[in-house]
Every structure is written in C-alpha cells, then in structure tokens.
Design an enzyme around this catalytic site. Sequence first.
Site, PDB file in Angstrom:
ATOM      1  N   ARG A  81       0.853  -1.074  -0.016  1.00 55.34           N
ATOM      2  CA  ARG A  81       0.049   0.091   0.083  1.00 55.34           C
ATOM      3  C   ARG A  81       0.751   1.935  -0.086  1.00 55.34           C
ATOM      4  O   ARG A  81       0.302   1.953  -0.486  1.00 55.34           O
ATOM      5  CB  ARG A  81      -0.766   0.051   1.237  1.00 55.34           C
ATOM      6  CG  ARG A  81      -1.835  -1.018   1.112  1.00 55.34           C
ATOM      7  CD  ARG A  81      -3.735  -1.397   1.606  1.00 55.34           C
ATOM      8  NE  ARG A  81      -2.914  -1.188   3.304  1.00 55.34           N
ATOM      9  CZ  ARG A  81      -3.942  -1.780   3.957  1.00 55.34           C
ATOM     10  NH1 ARG A  81      -5.051  -2.045   3.999  1.00 55.34           N
ATOM     11  NH2 ARG A  81      -2.889  -1.979   5.747  1.00 55.34           N
ATOM     12  N   GLU A 118       5.276  -8.887  12.903  1.00 54.58           N
ATOM     13  CA  GLU A 118       4.350  -8.831  14.041  1.00 54.58           C
ATOM     14  C   GLU A 118       3.487  -9.667  13.496  1.00 54.58           C
ATOM     15  O   GLU A 118       2.908 -10.549  15.100  1.00 54.58           O
ATOM     16  CB  GLU A 118       2.806  -7.277  14.458  1.00 54.58           C
ATOM     17  CG  GLU A 118       1.868  -7.017  13.194  1.00 54.58           C
ATOM     18  CD  GLU A 118       2.526  -5.872  12.105  1.00 54.58           C
ATOM     19  OE1 GLU A 118       1.552  -5.465  11.716  1.00 54.58           O
ATOM     20  OE2 GLU A 118       3.879  -5.890  12.357  1.00 54.58           O
TER      21      GLU A 118
END
Length: 188
Positions: A81, A118
Amino acid sequence: MSSTEANVAITAFESSTVLNTDHPFWQIIRTVPNFPKVGIDFYDITPLLRSHIDSVIDALLATLPEGLLDEVDCLGAVEARGFVFASLLAGRLGKGMILLRKPGKLPPPVANKAYALEYGKDTLEMQNNLPPERVLLVDDILATGGTLTTAYELCKSAGHTVMGALVLLDLVELHGVFPVPIYTVLKA
C-alpha cells in the site's frame, strides 16, 4: 547512529505519542478484529482509498515540515500500500520513486534484507545500482517498525540518505525509536 540522529529520532518518537483518535479519517477506517490472526486488530484503510484519496494525500503532505520536500529527491515506496500513496504523491509533486518490493519482483541486481513482522517474517528488495538520492520513505501503517526499518536499512546500504518516513497511521505503542523522523496523519 550519530548523537544528532539519535536526538532527532527520540524527538520524533516523543512527539508521536500524542494520539489523534478524533481525526475525521477514523470515521471511515474500519477495524477488523483478529485479522490476519487472533489478537491483531487490522485497520482497513481501503475505504479511504475508495472515496477520499485527495483528502488523504492533502493530509499526508500537510504533516511534512516546510522545506523538507525541497530536500527530497525521490520517494521510497514500500510494498504494497505504500506504492499507492507514494505513486499519488510522486505524481502530485513531480518526484521519482524507488521501489522496495517483495522478493523476485525487481530485475537484478538487487539488495535484500529479511525482517520480522508482528505476525510472521518477510523480505524486502530494492535495486542495487541506483545513484544515491535523498529519499522520503512512504508506507501506509507503521506498526512494529520491521518493514520501515528494513526499508531504511536497504536505502542506507545502497548509498541513499533517508530524510524521514511518511505514513498514514502510526501505531505508536507497537514500535520503538525510529532512526529518522516519522511524519504521520493518524496516531493510535
């Protein structure tokens, strides 16, 4: 990192701890719990891309200190993105882009670096034969900092000077001090 760079990084981090959860964009962003895995809240910014893109680009540009863009040669677009925002910014500003991509997407020669996310591991690559430039990294969300830190390290190893990082959303509790200033519209 020099002491000057460390002071800039600490100052940028300290100023990022002021949350702005009342920004109008929060009315548009959708929170998806337990995605992509249990325990992670995913901030879906795609509604902003569907019908508010000019406002988003205006807001991103408004976060940058006066004169910074005069010092920036090109934008470092971080897959995926970050490509969207960097492309729109580059078009508006008349600046070029350096792509930081997933493995196997760029022609050689490339430099690459693996990093932890993460919720897993990944690798970024960039072309390794570009002339040194002053780069502003662009991505959508700063979470743990693994992707942006890797982008920063790849740019530095290729001889570029990273002037800062521009992100739409900074999840300030998930990362530590970043080596260059972070400019952001939203903080949570």
